[in-house]
Design a protein around this motif. Structure first.
Motif, short mmCIF file in Angstrom:
data_model
loop_
_atom_site.label_atom_id
_atom_site.label_comp_id
_atom_site.label_asym_id
_atom_site.label_seq_id
_atom_site.Cartn_x
_atom_site.Cartn_y
_atom_site.Cartn_z
N PHE A 151 36.32 51.14 6.72
CA PHE A 151 36.40 50.17 7.81
C PHE A 151 35.22 49.23 7.71
N VAL A 152 35.49 47.94 7.83
CA VAL A 152 34.40 46.96 7.80
C VAL A 152 33.61 47.13 9.09
N GLY A 154 31.60 46.63 12.40
CA GLY A 154 31.50 45.50 13.32
C GLY A 154 32.84 44.92 13.71
N PHE A 155 33.93 45.57 13.24
CA PHE A 155 35.28 45.07 13.56
C PHE A 155 36.16 46.23 14.00
N SER A 202 47.82 43.98 8.70
CA SER A 202 49.08 43.79 9.39
C SER A 202 48.86 43.08 10.72
N LYS A 203 47.66 43.24 11.28
CA LYS A 203 47.33 42.55 12.54
C LYS A 203 45.84 42.22 12.54
N ASN A 208 33.83 43.45 17.09
CA ASN A 208 33.46 44.25 18.26
C ASN A 208 32.01 43.99 18.65
N ASP A 210 29.36 45.68 18.12
CA ASP A 210 28.38 45.90 17.05
C ASP A 210 28.33 44.71 16.09
C1 LIG Z 1 36.71 51.67 15.71
C2 LIG Z 1 37.74 52.07 14.67
C3 LIG Z 1 37.53 53.54 14.28
C4 LIG Z 1 39.13 51.90 15.23
O1 LIG Z 1 40.03 52.18 14.19
P1 LIG Z 1 41.62 52.34 14.48
O2 LIG Z 1 41.76 53.20 15.69
O3 LIG Z 1 42.26 52.76 13.21
O4 LIG Z 1 42.02 50.86 14.85
P2 LIG Z 1 43.50 50.27 14.93
O5 LIG Z 1 44.50 51.37 15.15
O6 LIG Z 1 43.46 49.18 15.93
O7 LIG Z 1 43.71 49.66 13.48
C5 LIG Z 1 44.75 48.76 13.21
C6 LIG Z 1 44.70 48.37 11.78
O8 LIG Z 1 43.49 47.66 11.52
C7 LIG Z 1 42.74 48.32 10.51
N1 LIG Z 1 41.35 48.29 10.88
C8 LIG Z 1 40.80 48.61 12.07
N2 LIG Z 1 39.50 48.46 12.04
C9 LIG Z 1 39.20 48.00 10.82
C10 LIG Z 1 38.00 47.63 10.19
N3 LIG Z 1 36.82 47.71 10.85
N4 LIG Z 1 38.04 47.21 8.91
C11 LIG Z 1 39.21 47.13 8.25
N5 LIG Z 1 40.39 47.44 8.79
C12 LIG Z 1 40.38 47.88 10.07
C13 LIG Z 1 43.28 49.76 10.52
O9 LIG Z 1 43.06 50.37 9.26
C14 LIG Z 1 44.72 49.51 10.80
O10 LIG Z 1 45.33 49.05 9.61
P3 LIG Z 1 46.90 49.34 9.30
O11 LIG Z 1 47.66 48.77 10.46
O12 LIG Z 1 47.12 48.65 8.01
O13 LIG Z 1 46.96 50.85 9.22
C15 LIG Z 1 37.59 51.18 13.44
O14 LIG Z 1 37.93 49.88 13.80
C16 LIG Z 1 36.24 51.21 12.81
O15 LIG Z 1 35.83 52.23 12.23
N6 LIG Z 1 35.53 50.07 12.84
C17 LIG Z 1 34.30 49.95 12.11
C18 LIG Z 1 33.16 50.66 12.75
C19 LIG Z 1 32.68 49.95 14.02
O16 LIG Z 1 32.46 48.77 14.04
N7 LIG Z 1 32.51 50.75 15.07
C20 LIG Z 1 32.03 50.26 16.33
C21 LIG Z 1 33.12 50.23 17.35
S1 LIG Z 1 32.49 49.51 18.86
#
Ligand SMILES: CC(C)(COP(=O)(O)OP(=O)(O)OC[C@H]1O[C@@H](n2cnc3c(N)ncnc32)[C@H](O)[C@@H]1OP(=O)(O)O)[C@@H](O)C(=O)NCCC(=O)NCCS
Length: 276
Positions: A151-152, A154-155, A202-203, A208, A210
């Motif tokens: 996961f990138v 900050g997103f 996909s979306k 966020n 961070d």
């Molecule tokens: C917070 C987090 C765990 C949520 O993940 P999640 O519950 O899987 O989020 P979603 O269900 O909304 O994801 C939807 C899609 O976006 C992708 N996605 C979500 N966050 C992503 C990110 N930071 N980078 C790349 N792809 C991301 C998911 O893999 C998913 O892809 P898919 O539809 O192809 O399977 C995740 O976004 C994350 O680890 N972010 C990075 C760490 C971070 O910034 N944390 C601070 C949060 S305040």
């Protein structure tokens, strides 16, 4: 510092030499400023900057740091740090123990994405400075994370589809860049990353808290490790408020679930020792 075999009193004093503060009988100075001049004249946020960075911030720097620290102060009991604060205070360890327990949950995954994102932004800027196209750098970074199944930082967010803190923080950054108070380079980087994520997935995966605060810290010239420390300062406010509120409940031992609820057991079926 090399120490002689038999340290003198001066050697012992030098062991603790510091450029942060000067404390002597009747003297308290922060980075050279007498504390009596600072009191009433310099805000708490400016004091953080003064002590950590060594000088007073400009009003523009102060306003951005203030916004970043304010916006991460609380995220309710859904956040592990806050939940731990509320549980810990009911165990009889006092406010300091509850706060320390809560702060110790702020690791690489909870509260640590800002530090990682800041490192990412610095690395991205080095590539842009070397002449690479910003959008192409962003695409390659996002592709790299996706290939690794990562996961990138900050997103995205566990339950905010659009983090309500994103827009106002970005607006402050855009306004500061428009006035020439910050370079705007890291703002351009984080925006390029957000666009690259939107193109790939996909979306959309919006920035966020961070990501937004990491951009502020990058624009203000903070090192990545300090993003974690600053978040600890910020979240400590919410941790204190929640621990204090929970202490007023007079509850003893607040568990993670209300008492009638138990965690399902997934281990071996019930079995017995011979003779039982
Ligand atoms: C917070 C987090 C765990 C949520 O993940 P999640 O519950 O899987 O989020 P979603 O269900 O909304 O994801 C939807 C899609 O976006 C992708 N996605 C979500 N966050 C992503 C990110 N930071 N980078 C790349 N792809 C991301 C998911 O893999 C998913 O892809 P898919 O539809 O192809 O399977 C995740 O976004 C994350 O680890 N972010 C990075 C760490 C971070 O910034 N944390 C601070 C949060 S305040």
């Amino acid at each position: 510092m090399t120490m002689p075999a038999s340290p003198t009193a001066a050697d012992a004093a030098n062991w603790w030499s510091t450029g942060v503060s000067r404390i002597e009988p009747d003297v308290i100075q922060y980075r050279g400023y007498p504390v009596q001049e600072l009191i009433g004249a310099v805000s708490f946020v400016d004091t953080i900057w003064l002590l950590v960075r060594g000088d007073l911030p400009t009003p523009a720097q102060s306003a951005l740091l203030e916004a970043a620290l304010m916006s991460g102060a609380d995220h309710g009991p859904q956040a592990p740090s806050i939940a731990v604060a509320r549980m810990a205070i009911t165990c009889g360890i006092g406010l300091n123990g509850a706060m320390a327990s809560a702060v110790n949950t702020l690791g690489d995954v909870h509260g640590g994405a800002g530090q990682e994102c800041l490192g990412l932004l610095h690395g991205m800027q080095r590539r842009v400075d070397a002449g690479q196209d910003r959008a192409e750098v962003a695409d390659s970074i996002v592709a790299g994370y996706r290939e690794r199944g990562g996961f990138v930082p900050g997103f995205g967010h566990r339950f905010h589809r659009h983090d309500p803190r994103r827009d106002p923080l970005l607006t402050l950054l855009q306004e500061a860049a428009g006035r020439g108070e910050i370079s705007g380079d890291h703002l351009a980087n984080i925006t390029a990353l957000e666009s690259a994520l939107a193109r790939r997935g996909s979306k959309p995966v919006p920035m966020n808290i961070d990501g937004a605060t990491a951009t502020i810290y990058a624009e203000l010239g903070f090192e990545p490790e300090l993003a974690r420390g600053l978040f600890v300062l910020s979240r400590s406010v919410g941790i204190l408020a929640h621990a204090w509120e929970e202490s007023g409940s007079r509850r003893r031992i607040k568990g993670p679930l209300p008492p009638p609820m138990t965690a399902p057991y997934t281990g071996h079926a019930e079995r017995h020792l011979p003779g039982h």
